[in-house]
Design a protein around this motif. Sequence first.
Motif, PDB file in Angstrom:
ATOM      1  N   ILE A  84     -45.148  36.177 -20.879  1.00 58.72           N
ATOM      2  CA  ILE A  84     -44.218  37.295 -20.757  1.00 58.72           C
ATOM      3  C   ILE A  84     -42.821  36.947 -21.273  1.00 58.72           C
ATOM      4  N   ALA A  85     -42.370  35.711 -21.062  1.00 59.49           N
ATOM      5  CA  ALA A  85     -41.031  35.345 -21.530  1.00 59.49           C
ATOM      6  C   ALA A  85     -40.947  35.325 -23.046  1.00 59.49           C
ATOM      7  N   ILE A  90     -35.123  37.579 -24.028  1.00 59.54           N
ATOM      8  CA  ILE A  90     -33.866  38.105 -23.489  1.00 59.54           C
ATOM      9  C   ILE A  90     -33.091  38.807 -24.580  1.00 59.54           C
ATOM     10  N   GLN A  91     -32.665  40.011 -24.291  1.00 59.50           N
ATOM     11  CA  GLN A  91     -31.792  40.722 -25.215  1.00 59.50           C
ATOM     12  C   GLN A  91     -30.345  40.318 -24.938  1.00 59.50           C
ATOM     13  N   LEU A  92     -29.533  40.354 -25.945  1.00 58.37           N
ATOM     14  CA  LEU A  92     -28.155  39.921 -25.787  1.00 58.37           C
ATOM     15  C   LEU A  92     -27.180  41.057 -26.067  1.00 58.37           C
ATOM     16  N   VAL A 147     -31.612  28.345 -19.569  1.00 58.14           N
ATOM     17  CA  VAL A 147     -32.282  29.510 -20.122  1.00 58.14           C
ATOM     18  C   VAL A 147     -32.061  29.497 -21.630  1.00 58.14           C
ATOM     19  N   VAL A 148     -33.006  30.083 -22.367  1.00 60.34           N
ATOM     20  CA  VAL A 148     -32.889  30.172 -23.827  1.00 60.34           C
ATOM     21  C   VAL A 148     -32.265  31.507 -24.190  1.00 60.34           C
ATOM     22  N   LEU A 149     -31.208  31.472 -24.988  1.00 59.03           N
ATOM     23  CA  LEU A 149     -30.568  32.672 -25.528  1.00 59.03           C
ATOM     24  C   LEU A 149     -30.727  32.622 -27.041  1.00 59.03           C
ATOM     25  N   GLU A 150     -31.755  33.331 -27.529  1.00 62.09           N
ATOM     26  CA  GLU A 150     -32.112  33.261 -28.941  1.00 62.09           C
ATOM     27  C   GLU A 150     -32.353  31.802 -29.310  1.00 62.09           C
ATOM     28  N   LYS A 151     -31.561  31.193 -30.194  1.00 61.58           N
ATOM     29  CA  LYS A 151     -31.774  29.792 -30.575  1.00 61.58           C
ATOM     30  C   LYS A 151     -30.688  28.895 -29.992  1.00 61.58           C
ATOM     31  N   ARG A 152     -30.212  29.292 -28.809  1.00 61.94           N
ATOM     32  CA  ARG A 152     -29.248  28.481 -28.085  1.00 61.94           C
ATOM     33  C   ARG A 152     -29.758  28.252 -26.664  1.00 61.94           C
ATOM     34  N   ALA A 153     -29.309  27.180 -26.069  1.00 62.59           N
ATOM     35  CA  ALA A 153     -29.678  26.871 -24.689  1.00 62.59           C
ATOM     36  C   ALA A 153     -28.422  26.903 -23.833  1.00 62.59           C
ATOM     37  N   ARG A 228     -39.588  21.283 -23.904  1.00 60.72           N
ATOM     38  CA  ARG A 228     -40.501  21.207 -25.044  1.00 60.72           C
ATOM     39  C   ARG A 228     -41.321  22.483 -25.169  1.00 60.72           C
ATOM     40  N   LEU A 229     -41.807  23.017 -24.044  1.00 61.54           N
ATOM     41  CA  LEU A 229     -42.620  24.228 -24.077  1.00 61.54           C
ATOM     42  C   LEU A 229     -41.818  25.414 -24.574  1.00 61.54           C
ATOM     43  N   SER A 230     -40.634  25.636 -24.035  1.00 54.68           N
ATOM     44  CA  SER A 230     -39.816  26.770 -24.449  1.00 54.68           C
ATOM     45  C   SER A 230     -39.349  26.626 -25.889  1.00 54.68           C
ATOM     46  N   ASN A 231     -39.074  25.432 -26.310  1.00 55.60           N
ATOM     47  CA  ASN A 231     -38.606  25.209 -27.679  1.00 55.60           C
ATOM     48  C   ASN A 231     -39.710  25.533 -28.682  1.00 55.60           C
ATOM     49  N   LYS A 232     -40.952  25.217 -28.348  1.00 58.66           N
ATOM     50  CA  LYS A 232     -42.073  25.552 -29.228  1.00 58.66           C
ATOM     51  C   LYS A 232     -42.212  27.071 -29.358  1.00 58.66           C
ATOM     52  N   GLN A 233     -42.000  27.799 -28.255  1.00 61.41           N
ATOM     53  CA  GLN A 233     -42.148  29.260 -28.291  1.00 61.41           C
ATOM     54  C   GLN A 233     -41.064  29.906 -29.136  1.00 61.41           C
TER      55      GLN A 233
END
Length: 235
Positions: A84-85, A90-92, A147-153, A228-233
């Motif tokens: 789901i994530a 996340i919209q900005l 949390v991931v915000l587009e390609k930023r953490a 690692r998991l979130s970065n792959k997604q």
Amino acid sequence: MYYLEIQRADSELLASIRHWDNLKAAISDEIILVKDFTEEQIHSSLLRQIPGIKLYELREQLLFFKGSLLPSKKLPSALLWSPIARALPIQLPKYNLNFFGIQEKVIIKLVPTDNVRTSFALLSKLEIVEKSIVVLPEIRVKSLQWVVLEKRALFLGTPLLPFKGITYWRLNNFLLPTGYEFELPLTSGIVEDLLNRGKENWILVQNDNSCIVIPKNDFKQLSLSSFRLSNKQVF
């Protein structure tokens, strides 16, 4: 198995359950379907608070309204299911802090300050974090949320990680850039109420006086495996 259906135009209403990482979502032209709920989740107050949803039970590839003995429709075929994530990133949206409607106008802006405050948050590019986080011991990261915000953490907590990025200090639910403060700090409570609207959010304020509203439930504990998991997604 339970399914949730909501109109695609109302996808932002699912923000409150994006942290349930066992869920999977599929998006069609007009609707979003979510599956893999646990019994506890399907009866939780979070679901009851989401307007416009439909809850189904799946029996022999037919969807029954929850508690109904008659089928409502067939389960759509050829659906592409994703965590789901990932399916609902996340919209900005950016909010103009200087305008809330004709009757709710609040002039507010950031100004430089010499006051020293402890940095509480760090916003860094994922590509920078990826190169450095792998050498850190697990004990160094486990006290932080992220949390991931587009390609930023965005990392929350102390002590912050030694990554290049923008640091922020905390003022209630605001995250303000280090070295800046509100020109009129007494109005910050009004702005917070207008933006949060009774919900639990962090408000990330940027140097151009715009901000990003992020549900607190979207944050998770930082670990090397979760990164690692979130970065792959994302990539």
